[in-house]
Design an enzyme around this catalytic site. Structure first.
Site, PDB file in Angstrom:
ATOM      1  CG  HIS A 109      57.270  44.397  48.626  1.00  0.00           C
ATOM      2  ND1 HIS A 109      56.188  45.189  48.328  1.00  0.00           N
ATOM      3  CD2 HIS A 109      56.792  43.287  49.222  1.00  0.00           C
ATOM      4  CE1 HIS A 109      55.089  44.573  48.744  1.00  0.00           C
ATOM      5  NE2 HIS A 109      55.418  43.420  49.285  1.00  0.00           N
ATOM      6  CG  ASP A 145      55.748  44.473  44.816  1.00  0.00           C
ATOM      7  OD1 ASP A 145      56.518  45.421  44.620  1.00  0.00           O
ATOM      8  OD2 ASP A 145      54.678  44.588  45.437  1.00  0.00           O
TER       9      ASP A 145
HETATM   10  C1  GRF Z   1      58.996  51.079  52.784  1.00  0.00           C
HETATM   11  O1  GRF Z   1      58.506  50.258  53.806  1.00  0.00           O
HETATM   12  C2  GRF Z   1      59.155  50.312  51.516  1.00  0.00           C
HETATM   13  O2  GRF Z   1      59.361  48.944  51.717  1.00  0.00           O
HETATM   14  C3  GRF Z   1      57.835  50.516  50.812  1.00  0.00           C
HETATM   15  O3  GRF Z   1      57.456  51.817  51.138  1.00  0.00           O
HETATM   16  C4  GRF Z   1      58.014  52.188  52.392  1.00  0.00           C
HETATM   17  C5  GRF Z   1      58.698  53.522  52.191  1.00  0.00           C
HETATM   18  O4  GRF Z   1      59.086  54.109  53.395  1.00  0.00           O
HETATM   19  N1  GRF Z   1      57.988  50.285  49.391  1.00  0.00           N
HETATM   20  P1  GRF Z   1      59.966  55.439  53.407  1.00  0.00           P
HETATM   21  O5  GRF Z   1      59.207  56.504  52.622  1.00  0.00           O
HETATM   22  O6  GRF Z   1      61.280  55.133  52.796  1.00  0.00           O
HETATM   23  O7  GRF Z   1      60.075  55.821  54.848  1.00  0.00           O
END
Ligand code: GRF
Length: 201
Positions: A109, A145
């Site tokens: 998160h 979360d």
């Molecule tokens: C990340 O910032 C993560 O924290 C959130 O969704 C985003 C996913 O990014 N849960 P990616 O698809 O891995 O680039």
């Protein structure tokens, strides 16, 4: 070495970071399946390029979330997945799915939980005006979360940050934390007691 299944709805850069860390022998895992709920997910393309099986489950093809999750669990079990890694997966999982992988589901998160849970955490950090935010890897429980925290990394909010610039620096922290958390789990170096995760490395 454990089999890991990654669930991702979007670009999949965290998936990519985990795959590359495995290739550098920094993570004792094998990504054996990538699941998405979005046929256009960059994550599915990234999996395909690495020869990792990918499946897309679309909610619109199912009468209920439970039926879709049943098929997801079956696909993960077929690949003998021992850890489910949520990497930008935009659907909340039901108690059925969570029970099928008790304490074997991780999420990342983009904030220092319990601050700023839910969607748009980076935008919310700027709106609130916090000076420090970051990322959190945690086990998934039935809340949003809310599960036990495994790793966190702080990221300062800079004066000129917009959402894209701040998210980019949070992403860089995520690419350090997530592979490490997966590795700790796969080497059985995490013990959960109540809300606290003890790391033995
Ligand atoms: C990340 O910032 C993560 O924290 C959130 O969704 C985003 C996913 O990014 N849960 P990616 O698809 O891995 O680039």
């Amino acid at each position: 070495m454990k089999n890991v299944g990654v669930l991702a709805s979007g670009n999949g850069t965290n998936l990519q970071a985990i795959i590359e860390a495995i290739e550098r022998n920094e993570v004792a895992a094998r990504v054996s399946l990538v699941i998405s709920d979005n046929p256009g997910a960059g994550a599915l393309e990234r999996a395909e390029k690495k020869g990792i099986p990918g499946i897309c489950f679309q909610r619109s093809s199912y009468a209920s979330r439970e039926e879709m999750e049943r098929d997801m669990v079956e696909a993960l079990q077929k690949e003998k997945v021992e850890l489910v890694v949520l990497a930008g997966f935009m659907k909340v999982l039901s108690p059925y799915f969570i029970n099928a992988f008790q304490e074997k589901i991780m999420n990342i998160h983009p904030s220092l939980l319990p601050a700023l849970p839910g969607q748009n955490a980076v935008k919310k950090a700027l709106e609130y005006g916090v000076k420090v935010t970051g990322c959190t890897v945690h086990f998934v429980d039935e809340g949003v979360d809310t599960g036990p925290v495994i790793l966190q990394e702080a990221v300062p909010v800079l004066q000129n940050d917009d959402e894209a610039a701040l998210h980019q620096r949070i992403h860089a922290a995520e690419y350090r934390c997530y592979p490490r958390a997966v590795d700790l789990f796969c080497r059985e170096k995490i013990k959960v007691k109540g809300r606290r995760c003890y790391l033995y490395d």
